[in-house]
Design an enzyme around this catalytic site. Structure first.
Site, PDB file in Angstrom:
ATOM      1  N   ASP A 201      41.528  31.439  37.585  1.00 27.88           N
ATOM      2  CA  ASP A 201      40.781  32.557  38.167  1.00 27.88           C
ATOM      3  C   ASP A 201      39.333  32.118  38.328  1.00 27.88           C
ATOM      4  O   ASP A 201      38.986  30.982  37.994  1.00 27.88           O
ATOM      5  CB  ASP A 201      40.901  33.828  37.299  1.00 27.88           C
ATOM      6  CG  ASP A 201      40.857  35.095  38.153  1.00 27.88           C
ATOM      7  OD1 ASP A 201      39.874  35.254  38.907  1.00 27.88           O
ATOM      8  OD2 ASP A 201      41.792  35.907  38.081  1.00 27.88           O
ATOM      9  N   HIS A 268      40.157  34.738  43.889  1.00 29.15           N
ATOM     10  CA  HIS A 268      40.167  34.461  42.449  1.00 29.15           C
ATOM     11  C   HIS A 268      40.196  32.948  42.224  1.00 29.15           C
ATOM     12  O   HIS A 268      40.876  32.457  41.321  1.00 29.15           O
ATOM     13  CB  HIS A 268      41.378  35.110  41.763  1.00 29.15           C
ATOM     14  CG  HIS A 268      41.310  36.614  41.700  1.00 29.15           C
ATOM     15  ND1 HIS A 268      40.522  37.278  40.811  1.00 29.15           N
ATOM     16  CD2 HIS A 268      41.953  37.557  42.426  1.00 29.15           C
ATOM     17  CE1 HIS A 268      40.671  38.591  40.981  1.00 29.15           C
ATOM     18  NE2 HIS A 268      41.526  38.794  41.966  1.00 29.15           N
ATOM     19  N   GLU A 334      43.660  40.805  46.343  1.00 23.48           N
ATOM     20  CA  GLU A 334      42.248  41.212  46.399  1.00 23.48           C
ATOM     21  C   GLU A 334      41.344  40.317  47.240  1.00 23.48           C
ATOM     22  O   GLU A 334      40.125  40.333  47.055  1.00 23.48           O
ATOM     23  CB  GLU A 334      41.670  41.321  44.973  1.00 23.48           C
ATOM     24  CG  GLU A 334      42.352  42.386  44.138  1.00 23.48           C
ATOM     25  CD  GLU A 334      41.723  42.584  42.777  1.00 23.48           C
ATOM     26  OE1 GLU A 334      41.378  43.717  42.459  1.00 23.48           O
ATOM     27  OE2 GLU A 334      41.591  41.587  42.021  1.00 23.48           O
TER      28      GLU A 334
HETATM   29  C1  ACM Z   1      45.615  42.497  40.086  1.00 29.35           C
HETATM   30  O1  ACM Z   1      45.499  43.256  39.121  1.00 29.35           O
HETATM   31  N1  ACM Z   1      44.552  42.163  40.807  1.00 29.35           N
HETATM   32  C2  ACM Z   1      46.895  41.926  40.462  1.00 29.35           C
END
Ligand code: ACM
Length: 534
Positions: A201, A268, A334
């Site tokens: 991440d 991420h 995201e």
């Molecule tokens: C997530 O919680 N962004 C998968």
């Protein structure tokens, strides 16, 4: 809930209130069918464990599980003499009707028999047997004054779903290898069979990749949580060597748990941009910055140019060598793809590829990963954002932003794992925030977890088989120690285990809580921190 059955001509009430010599039956997750009888089998140093072939491998696990508290080792043998009191473990094809994970467990005063079609079933039979014994059997050190009685019973059991998972997040706060192993031990007791490890991440890259050494040299060393703390907080950095990973994978496999690796892309991804700025948008500018400053400049979004595709495929090649899991998770959530919309290089790439917009570019990138994993006999899993812009043909969807993604994907014929924030995000509070440790937000009390049914009504009956199962998430931004992780996980994970395993028809919250009161004693004995019941 009470169910009445005829056992030896006597009507017995099953469930919490049932009592016979040998103690209560309070197994979590609740087995499919329990027929209770009078009496008990007492395990003593002269008890034999009898097993052959592949069953003997599981039998050794039973012996190892009983030895520390009992203080004696019941070495498995291939046969027993007539009249000898024995725990027999046996594989039997005729039980394949119970599936690869089902088992039958019969206890009489003279004999315990665990029978299953596959080794996994024997293993789950062992987990049930551990919960039929006094809780002290889970103590890691010898206990002298306990009668090791198992109540007489016949249990027939199999799981409702094939994916019963939890997620841990060493990317945000690194989790030492030994703590992962211990976490797996506790999962096994609850018959979980998937552990997704969020290995990468913005805050850190946690897996050694031989071809790209800077991923761990630079990307695993970011002391990001000093932003939140006064500098005395726990270490958040570190990584798993490939040997560590092999050890974790094997330890999990011994407990019939598959480790599902997650390598986040295309967002991420700050840790890899720190290590290799050429992956980012406007790479020359990124390269001129100090490594630690790079990811926030890009918000952790890579530029999905062809070389970036090759980078991630190289990473996945090493990942596939280490993880036998059929499913490989590529994140996909995201992504702030407007950064691509605004970037001249990415605009040109979209035009060249005749893609309508940045969603199309996201799908283009994910589709390359899907084709690559499929060509190696694996399946891509991603968070439900991978639906936007068109779902790659082989993809499995993990539905987290509610159930809609899972419903749409299942109805379109894709496999799904249900992981909605509303019921499975164990980084949320589980009681009034003022009396709980600092959490990311939300509120997810135990009863709400238990109320979840992973098969929404909106999934067409002939598509229900695409619901592989359910998973609970322990995101790590606010969870820095094993004790805190267990506190957030349990008992909510016990509720999730029951959702994943037990028959829908037997679901009953009050009865669950009543069994849970006994189960919490098991967790206490194991040294697992848990949130007390209200
Ligand atoms: C997530 O919680 N962004 C998968």
């Amino acid at each position: 809930m009470l169910r009445f059955v005829m056992v030896f001509g006597v009507v017995l009430a099953l469930g919490l209130s049932s009592r016979a010599s040998g103690g209560d039956i309070n197994v979590i997750p609740q087995p499919v069918a329990v027929e209770r009888a009078d009496g008990a089998f007492r395990v003593t140093p002269s008890t034999r464990i009898v097993a052959q072939g592949a069953a003997a491998v599981e039998a050794k696990k039973l012996a190892a599980a009983l030895a520390p508290a009992m203080g004696f080792v019941l070495e498995p043998t291939a046969s027993s003499k007539p009249g000898e009191r024995a725990i027999e473990m046996r594989l039997d094809d005729s039980l394949s009707t119970l599936g690869a994970e089902g088992y039958e467990l019969r206890v009489t005063p003279e004999r315990i028999a665990i029978v299953a079609a596959q080794p996994a079933g024997l293993f789950y039979g062992i987990q049930t047997l551990r919960q039929l014994l006094p809780a002290a059997v889970l103590r890691p050190t010898r206990v002298d004054d306990v009668a090791w009685d198992v109540p007489c019973v016949k249990i027939t059991d199999h799981p409702r779903f094939g994916w019963r998972g939890l997620l841990i997040d060493p990317a945000r706060h690194f989790i030492a290898k030994d703590d992962v192993l211990r976490f797996l031990d506790v999962m096994a007791l609850h018959k979980f069979n998937r552990l997704q490890i969020h290995l990468t991440d913005n805050e850190g890259w946690r897996i050694e990749i031989k071809k790209y050494p800077q991923l761990t040299e630079l990307g695993s060393q970011m002391d990001w949580n000093l932003r939140h703390r006064d500098g005395t907080g726990p270490r958040c950095f570190g990584f798993y060597t490939q040997d560590d990973i092999r050890q974790i994978v094997q330890y999990a496999a011994d407990r019939h748990i598959t480790i599902v690796p997650e390598i986040e892309m295309p967002f991420h991804a700050g840790a890899e941009i720190v290590a290799y700025p050429e992956l980012g948008i406007a790479p020359d500018r990124l390269a001129s910055l100090e490594p630690q400053k790079r990811w926030r400049e890009t918000s952790g979004l890579v530029a999905p140019r062809p070389q970036t595709v090759i980078f991630f495929q190289d990473v996945l090649t090493e990942v596939m060598e280490l993880f036998p899991s059929r499913h490989i998770h590529i994140g996909g959530d995201e992504a702030n793809i407007e950064l691509w919309t605004n970037d001249p290089e990415m605009q040109a790439q979209m035009k060249r590829l005749q893609l309508k917009d940045a969603h199309g570019l996201h799908s283009w990138f994910i589709a390359h990963m899907d084709a690559f994993l499929s060509s190696h006999g694996r399946r891509l899993v991603g968070w439900d954002e991978i639906l936007q812009g068109g779902l790659a043909p082989g993809a499995t969807v993990m539905s987290w932003r509610g159930e809609q993604g899972g419903i749409a994907a299942a109805n379109a014929g894709h496999d799904v794992v249900m992981a909605p924030t509303s019921h499975t995000y164990f980084d949320y509070y589980q009681g009034p925030a003022a009396s709980e440790p600092l959490a990311i937000g939300g509120n997810l009390p135990l009863a709400q977890v238990y109320s979840y049914d992973p098969v929404p009504e909106a999934i067409a009956p002939d598509r229900v088989r695409h619901v592989l199962g359910v998973q609970g998430q322990l995101w790590g931004e606010f969870i820095a120690t094993p004790a805190h992780r267990y506190y957030m996980a349990y008992p909510r994970a016990a509720a999730l285990a029951e959702i994943g395993w037990s028959a829908k028809e037997t679901k009953d919250y009050e009865q669950f809580v009543s069994r849970l009161r006994h189960h919490l004693e098991r967790l206490r004995v194991l040294g697992v921190t848990f949130r007390p019941l209200d």
